[in-house]
Scaffold this active site. Structure first.
Site, PDB file in Angstrom:
ATOM      1  N   GLU A 133     -20.073  77.261 -10.456  1.00 39.73           N
ATOM      2  CA  GLU A 133     -20.728  76.746 -11.691  1.00 39.73           C
ATOM      3  C   GLU A 133     -22.268  77.730 -11.972  1.00 39.73           C
ATOM      4  O   GLU A 133     -23.391  77.267 -11.473  1.00 39.73           O
ATOM      5  CB  GLU A 133     -21.080  75.862 -11.023  1.00 39.73           C
ATOM      6  CG  GLU A 133     -19.780  74.074 -11.138  1.00 39.73           C
ATOM      7  CD  GLU A 133     -19.924  73.211 -11.088  1.00 39.73           C
ATOM      8  OE1 GLU A 133     -21.237  72.584 -11.039  1.00 39.73           O
ATOM      9  OE2 GLU A 133     -19.382  72.329 -11.286  1.00 39.73           O
ATOM     10  N   GLU A 240      -9.715  72.626 -12.273  1.00 35.04           N
ATOM     11  CA  GLU A 240     -10.030  70.027 -11.448  1.00 35.04           C
ATOM     12  C   GLU A 240      -9.191  69.420 -12.936  1.00 35.04           C
ATOM     13  O   GLU A 240     -10.580  69.295 -13.213  1.00 35.04           O
ATOM     14  CB  GLU A 240     -11.484  71.191 -11.785  1.00 35.04           C
ATOM     15  CG  GLU A 240     -12.063  71.702 -10.597  1.00 35.04           C
ATOM     16  CD  GLU A 240     -13.806  71.284 -10.020  1.00 35.04           C
ATOM     17  OE1 GLU A 240     -14.424  70.442 -10.450  1.00 35.04           O
ATOM     18  OE2 GLU A 240     -14.090  73.098  -9.473  1.00 35.04           O
TER      19      GLU A 240
HETATM   20  C1  GLA Z   1     -17.263  70.249 -10.158  1.00 40.86           C
HETATM   21  C2  GLA Z   1     -17.529  70.697  -8.780  1.00 40.86           C
HETATM   22  C3  GLA Z   1     -16.483  69.736  -8.073  1.00 40.86           C
HETATM   23  C4  GLA Z   1     -17.134  68.261  -7.523  1.00 40.86           C
HETATM   24  C5  GLA Z   1     -16.789  68.165  -9.560  1.00 40.86           C
HETATM   25  C6  GLA Z   1     -17.343  66.126  -9.494  1.00 40.86           C
HETATM   26  O1  GLA Z   1     -16.681  70.287 -10.938  1.00 40.86           O
HETATM   27  O2  GLA Z   1     -17.004  72.118  -8.555  1.00 40.86           O
HETATM   28  O3  GLA Z   1     -15.506  70.570  -6.846  1.00 40.86           O
HETATM   29  O4  GLA Z   1     -17.602  68.364  -7.142  1.00 40.86           O
HETATM   30  O5  GLA Z   1     -17.828  68.994 -10.103  1.00 40.86           O
HETATM   31  O6  GLA Z   1     -16.286  65.307  -8.949  1.00 40.86           O
END
Ligand code: GLA
Length: 338
Positions: A133, A240
């Site tokens: 990020e 994710e």
């Molecule tokens: C981001 C992070 C994850 C997690 C999510 C929320 O996407 O990369 O590790 O913390 O937020 O759970």
């Protein structure tokens, strides 16, 4: 394990199927994980603040348990995550005298952390999210302001990838981000990874987090993002994935079970996503869900506190949902076509 009537088994010739887990869910979702998933990601246990709370203190116990679970059941492990603006303790950025650490100190700390962590899990973890990020959501701003960026400068990411490659030359190294299909942010991510590659950084893949919902992003935007990132010659993973039944702006708190319409839309979305993923199986090497079943999801708390969500393929009883059958039948129908 992972037979044809399982999620991972259904896609065994396409890509890995992963789930994010924690110390609680490797117990409470044990059988489900073993049957349906062939890859794991630690939800929080491998983040900087979990592993390295003080300069000379590493706390590996919780992460070790997850790595052990993966090894015991012949599952892959995605390392997550080494360099991030979030969930990183303050000591990293302090000089110990009330000021901020120098560039040299920050680089030395980053390197020590990456070396210790990657080498500990070298035998289990085949890939790592090296930088998470780093791109800004806001307007024209390219890189997100962070203490890594301020303290080291723009080359902090090149350094992170170099350290990671030195720590474990066999590991596949990823840049990972969210809102990754938003066209404006997609271009910033593309520019970042392209720049890193031009600077010689050993980047092997891009992680598309895939925190999606019933309407966004559009399939066209997802396809365009996959095409754009793949044009860099890298592997891609969905890292994710979850499909919230609420739009991001929806702040309702009165829905205590998912409506029929929500579930119907979710089934359709999941089917479309996996159809698309299958089309890109040559570049897409893994699809990881951010959780395994609706009995535990981070979306129960975020962005509306205390509101339950149902974003995954298995329900609160860990039973397959309609969306699961949509996805698995898709792979079955392909098997009969071939
Ligand atoms: C981001 C992070 C994850 C997690 C999510 C929320 O996407 O990369 O590790 O913390 O937020 O759970």
């Amino acid at each position: 394990m992972n037979s044809a009537d399982s999620l991972a088994g259904s896609f065994k010739n396409d890509f890995l199927i992963g789930a994010a887990v924690n110390g609680h869910t490797i117990v409470s979702q044990r059988e489900l994980l073993i049957k349906h998933y062939n890859s794991l990601t630690a939800e929080n246990e491998m983040k900087f603040e979990s592993l390295h709370p003080a300069e000379d203190t590493y706390t590996f116990e919780a992460a070790d348990q997850i790595a052990q679970f993966a090894r015991e059941h012949g599952m892959k492990l995605r390392g997550h995550t080494l360099v991030w603006h979030n969930q990183t303790p303050d000591w990293v950025f302090d000089d110990g005298n009330g000021g901020t650490a120098s560039r040299e100190t920050l680089l030395a700390r980053m390197k020590a952390h990456i070396m210790a962590v990657m080498q500990r899990y070298q035998d289990t973890s085949y890939c790592w999210d090296v930088v998470n990020e780093a791109v800004s959501d806001e307007g024209d701003e390219w890189l997100r302001p962070s203490r890594w960026l301020e303290g080291i400068g723009e080359d902090y990411m090149v350094k992170a990838f170099q350290f990671a490659h030195e720590a474990d030359p066999a590991a596949l190294l990823f840049y990972n981000d969210y809102n990754e299909c938003n066209p404006a942010k997609r271009e910033k991510i593309y520019r970042l990874v392209k720049t890193l590659l031009e600077q010689g950084a050993p980047v092997h893949g891009i992680g598309l987090q895939g925190h999606w919902n019933l309407t966004e992003p559009s399939l066209d935007d997802i396809r365009a993002a996959i095409e754009r990132y793949a044009s860099l010659g890298l592997k891609l993973q969905i890292t994710e994935m979850d499909v919230s039944v609420f739009a991001f702006e929806d702040r309702r708190t009165d829905i205590v079970i998912p409506t029929v319409e929500m579930l119907r839309q979710q089934e359709q979305r999941y089917r479309q996503f996996f159809e698309l993923f299958r089309e890109y199986r040559d570049v897409l090497t893994g699809v990881t869900f951010w959780g395994a079943a609706d009995d535990y999801t981070w979306l129960d708390y975020f962005p509306v506190s205390g509101r339950k969500n149902w974003p995954l393929l298995f329900d609160t009883e860990q039973q397959p949902k309609g969306a699961y059958y949509e996805v698995v039948h898709l792979s079955a129908s392909r098997a009969t076509e071939q």
